[in-house]
Design a protein around this motif. Structure first.
Motif, PDB file in Angstrom:
ATOM      1  N   PHE A 155      -5.787  32.387 -21.247  1.00  7.22           N
ATOM      2  CA  PHE A 155      -5.586  32.392 -22.697  1.00  7.22           C
ATOM      3  C   PHE A 155      -6.343  31.229 -23.351  1.00  7.22           C
ATOM      4  O   PHE A 155      -7.048  31.417 -24.351  1.00  7.22           O
ATOM      5  N   GLU A 156      -6.213  30.040 -22.780  1.00 10.58           N
ATOM      6  CA  GLU A 156      -6.900  28.884 -23.334  1.00 10.58           C
ATOM      7  C   GLU A 156      -8.413  29.051 -23.241  1.00 10.58           C
ATOM      8  O   GLU A 156      -9.149  28.700 -24.173  1.00 10.58           O
ATOM      9  N   ALA A 157      -8.885  29.579 -22.115  1.00 12.75           N
ATOM     10  CA  ALA A 157     -10.328  29.784 -21.944  1.00 12.75           C
ATOM     11  C   ALA A 157     -10.854  30.823 -22.927  1.00 12.75           C
ATOM     12  O   ALA A 157     -11.961  30.678 -23.465  1.00 12.75           O
ATOM     13  N   ALA A 158     -10.067  31.858 -23.194  1.00 12.50           N
ATOM     14  CA  ALA A 158     -10.481  32.889 -24.157  1.00 12.50           C
ATOM     15  C   ALA A 158     -10.619  32.296 -25.552  1.00 12.50           C
ATOM     16  O   ALA A 158     -11.563  32.627 -26.294  1.00 12.50           O
ATOM     17  N   LEU A 159      -9.697  31.419 -25.937  1.00 13.41           N
ATOM     18  CA  LEU A 159      -9.790  30.765 -27.243  1.00 13.41           C
ATOM     19  C   LEU A 159     -11.044  29.903 -27.326  1.00 13.41           C
ATOM     20  O   LEU A 159     -11.729  29.879 -28.361  1.00 13.41           O
ATOM     21  N   MET A 160     -11.353  29.189 -26.248  1.00 12.38           N
ATOM     22  CA  MET A 160     -12.549  28.338 -26.233  1.00 12.38           C
ATOM     23  C   MET A 160     -13.818  29.161 -26.394  1.00 12.38           C
ATOM     24  O   MET A 160     -14.738  28.776 -27.108  1.00 12.38           O
ATOM     25  N   LEU A 161     -13.863  30.313 -25.715  1.00 12.38           N
ATOM     26  CA  LEU A 161     -15.038  31.170 -25.835  1.00 12.38           C
ATOM     27  C   LEU A 161     -15.191  31.704 -27.257  1.00 12.38           C
ATOM     28  O   LEU A 161     -16.308  31.736 -27.802  1.00 12.38           O
ATOM     29  N   LYS A 162     -14.089  32.120 -27.862  1.00 12.63           N
ATOM     30  CA  LYS A 162     -14.147  32.626 -29.235  1.00 12.63           C
ATOM     31  C   LYS A 162     -14.630  31.542 -30.188  1.00 12.63           C
ATOM     32  O   LYS A 162     -15.432  31.790 -31.096  1.00 12.63           O
ATOM     33  N   LEU A 163     -14.156  30.316 -29.985  1.00 13.75           N
ATOM     34  CA  LEU A 163     -14.579  29.204 -30.833  1.00 13.75           C
ATOM     35  C   LEU A 163     -16.064  28.936 -30.661  1.00 13.75           C
ATOM     36  O   LEU A 163     -16.789  28.748 -31.650  1.00 13.75           O
ATOM     37  N   MET A 164     -16.540  28.941 -29.435  1.00 13.77           N
ATOM     38  CA  MET A 164     -17.952  28.685 -29.187  1.00 13.77           C
ATOM     39  C   MET A 164     -18.833  29.737 -29.852  1.00 13.77           C
ATOM     40  O   MET A 164     -19.843  29.424 -30.481  1.00 13.77           O
ATOM     41  N   HIS A 165     -18.442  31.005 -29.742  1.00 11.13           N
ATOM     42  CA  HIS A 165     -19.236  32.077 -30.339  1.00 11.13           C
ATOM     43  C   HIS A 165     -19.194  32.027 -31.867  1.00 11.13           C
ATOM     44  O   HIS A 165     -20.128  32.465 -32.532  1.00 11.13           O
ATOM     45  N   HIS A 166     -18.109  31.474 -32.414  1.00 11.28           N
ATOM     46  CA  HIS A 166     -18.041  31.308 -33.865  1.00 11.28           C
ATOM     47  C   HIS A 166     -18.939  30.150 -34.316  1.00 11.28           C
ATOM     48  O   HIS A 166     -19.667  30.264 -35.311  1.00 11.28           O
ATOM     49  N   LEU A 167     -18.892  29.057 -33.576  1.00 14.67           N
ATOM     50  CA  LEU A 167     -19.662  27.876 -33.951  1.00 14.67           C
ATOM     51  C   LEU A 167     -21.162  28.103 -33.779  1.00 14.67           C
ATOM     52  O   LEU A 167     -21.969  27.560 -34.534  1.00 14.67           O
ATOM     53  N   SER A 168     -21.541  28.879 -32.772  1.00 18.38           N
ATOM     54  CA  SER A 168     -22.959  29.157 -32.515  1.00 18.38           C
ATOM     55  C   SER A 168     -23.112  30.635 -32.173  1.00 18.38           C
ATOM     56  O   SER A 168     -23.129  31.031 -31.009  1.00 18.38           O
ATOM     57  N   PRO A 169     -23.201  31.509 -33.207  1.00 19.96           N
ATOM     58  CA  PRO A 169     -23.187  32.958 -32.979  1.00 19.96           C
ATOM     59  C   PRO A 169     -24.306  33.443 -32.056  1.00 19.96           C
ATOM     60  O   PRO A 169     -24.155  34.452 -31.377  1.00 19.96           O
ATOM     61  N   GLY A 170     -25.421  32.732 -32.011  1.00 20.09           N
ATOM     62  CA  GLY A 170     -26.522  33.167 -31.160  1.00 20.09           C
ATOM     63  C   GLY A 170     -26.357  32.781 -29.707  1.00 20.09           C
ATOM     64  O   GLY A 170     -27.168  33.181 -28.869  1.00 20.09           O
ATOM     65  N   PHE A 171     -25.296  32.042 -29.384  1.00 20.50           N
ATOM     66  CA  PHE A 171     -25.167  31.507 -28.027  1.00 20.50           C
ATOM     67  C   PHE A 171     -25.100  32.609 -26.982  1.00 20.50           C
ATOM     68  O   PHE A 171     -25.733  32.526 -25.936  1.00 20.50           O
ATOM     69  N   ARG A 172     -24.340  33.665 -27.240  1.00 17.23           N
ATOM     70  CA  ARG A 172     -24.188  34.704 -26.216  1.00 17.23           C
ATOM     71  C   ARG A 172     -25.480  35.478 -26.004  1.00 17.23           C
ATOM     72  O   ARG A 172     -25.647  36.134 -24.968  1.00 17.23           O
ATOM     73  N   THR A 173     -26.403  35.402 -26.978  1.00 17.19           N
ATOM     74  CA  THR A 173     -27.728  35.980 -26.781  1.00 17.19           C
ATOM     75  C   THR A 173     -28.521  35.159 -25.774  1.00 17.19           C
ATOM     76  O   THR A 173     -29.289  35.692 -24.976  1.00 17.19           O
ATOM     77  N   VAL A 174     -28.321  33.840 -25.816  1.00 21.26           N
ATOM     78  CA  VAL A 174     -29.015  32.935 -24.905  1.00 21.26           C
ATOM     79  C   VAL A 174     -28.366  32.958 -23.531  1.00 21.26           C
ATOM     80  O   VAL A 174     -29.029  32.988 -22.503  1.00 21.26           O
ATOM     81  N   GLN A 175     -27.025  32.951 -23.500  1.00 22.66           N
ATOM     82  CA  GLN A 175     -26.297  32.906 -22.226  1.00 22.66           C
ATOM     83  C   GLN A 175     -24.944  33.590 -22.390  1.00 22.66           C
ATOM     84  O   GLN A 175     -24.114  33.146 -23.180  1.00 22.66           O
TER      85      GLN A 175
END
Length: 381
Positions: free
Chosen positions: A148-168
């Protein structure tokens, strides 16, 4: 004249500003970190504490963090101290089996290492770190709470840098690199990727990586291998193969190759994806210079150790992974003396339907954003 080239995934000329990032910048009042007052600081050995102090000096000197970045660095330091405490406690209370014959995937980012890692891991024969496991790795919290905590961190990261999942791409229950567990001694190339800290980058040229891998081995022991051999992967392994062999003398290495010029700008874009979340300093040529420096250093150091241990190394080119993934997987299994079954092949073929290139869009970058003297052009990886 209008520039009709595609907009880069991480646009240095117009960095993304998320709602959460803007809100934190407007209202947060983070205090400077007084390391001496942090709880359980005594859990750090003297060398790790000195490394931590030096890292924080370099951050203050040149990183130009925004408020979110300040909060993240403070959280990182406290998490590392907590990790040391939990690791020591677990090792005092329990006995754990030794790590035998681990397999390390080596190579610069963008060499097909993630694709190969996912394919080999999907076979069910090998044990890998999972993304959610790397958060508070030795905590006794139940798995569902860590997820649950890891899922929240991933959602936050994708919000802060939307292009991140395109890179990795990061998958909650999917295979994860060893990068985070190797940050616990404050000797890691991850830090100058995340932040502009050139003095720290120079420190890494002569730094001792052995304590990081000794602690890494203890974390793997605590996690347990579930009766399987460990399959481990991170670009930062390339700079510390000598330390890996000292801690894991029976390790095997899968070394991936791709033309240096094809990967360096893509890595610059990855560094920019991190820095746009945490820093007010986003200078493309600066990132390009830093990346070229450490990549050249790591390649030279890694190759020298690999050349001295050829019987432990299988070399594979990027194009082979992309063009012949099943054949490549069979070659790896034969090299590390693991049986490749019909079930393994079916599982890998299923994974190939998930590990799709450009699943979240193309990773696009401008070469001249990082290397101004290069021909003006856009590229993707």
């Amino acid at each position: 004249m209008t520039d009709k080239r595609p907009t880069p995934t991480i646009d240095l000329r117009n960095p993304h500003q998320s709602f959460i990032g803007r809100t934190i910048e407007a209202v947060a009042r983070p205090k400077s970190l007084d390391l001496a007052s942090v709880r359980h600081l005594e859990c750090l050995d003297e060398t790790t504490r000195k490394n931590c102090e030096f890292f924080l000096e370099c951050i203050d000197e040149s990183a130009e963090l925004n408020k979110l970045g300040q909060i993240m660095v403070q959280g990182l330091v406290k998490e590392v101290i907590q990790n040391h405490r939990q690791i020591s406690q677990r090792l005092r209370e329990d006995q754990f089996p030794a790590i035998e014959a681990p397999i390390f995937i080596l190579g610069l980012p963008r060499t097909g290492s993630t694709f190969l890692f996912n394919l080999l891991g999907s076979s069910g024969v090998l044990r890998m770190l999972r993304q959610w496991e790397t958060l508070k790795i030795c905590s006794r919290k139940p798995a569902f709470m860590k997820m649950f905590e890891a899922a929240l961190m991933l959602k936050l990261m994708h919000h802060l840098s939307p292009g991140f999942r395109t890179v990795q791409e990061l998958r909650l229950k999917g295979p994860e690199e060893c990068t985070k567990p190797l940050m616990n001694c404050f000797v890691s190339q991850s830090f100058p990727t995340l932040f502009h800290i050139p003095r720290y980058n120079r420190f890494l040229e002569t730094a001792d990586y052995l304590p990081s891998y000794q602690l890494f081995g203890k974390q793997l022991q605590i996690l347990g291998n579930h009766g399987k051999r460990w399959l481990l992967k991170s670009p930062i392994h390339l700079q510390s193969i000598d330390s890996i062999l000292e801690v894991f003398p029976d390790a095997s290495f899968i070394h991936l190759h791709r033309d240096f010029d094809e990967v360096k700008c893509s890595i610059c874009s990855l560094a920019a994806a991190y820095r746009c979340m945490t820093s007010r300093r986003l200078n493309g040529p600066e990132i390009g210079s830093e990346v070229a420096r450490y990549l050249s250093r790591d390649l030279a150091k890694g190759q020298a150790v690999l050349d001295a241990n050829r019987e432990k190394v299988l070399d594979i080119h990027y194009r082979q992974i992309v063009d012949q993934p099943i054949r490549t997987a069979k070659e790896v299994f034969a090299f590390v003396d693991c049986q490749f079954t019909a079930d393994s092949e079916r599982a890998i073929q299923q994974e190939m339907k998930v590990s799709i290139p450009n699943k979240f869009g193309k990773h696009i970058y401008r070469v001249e954003d990082y290397y101004p003297s290069s021909p003006n052009d856009s590229a993707s990886s």
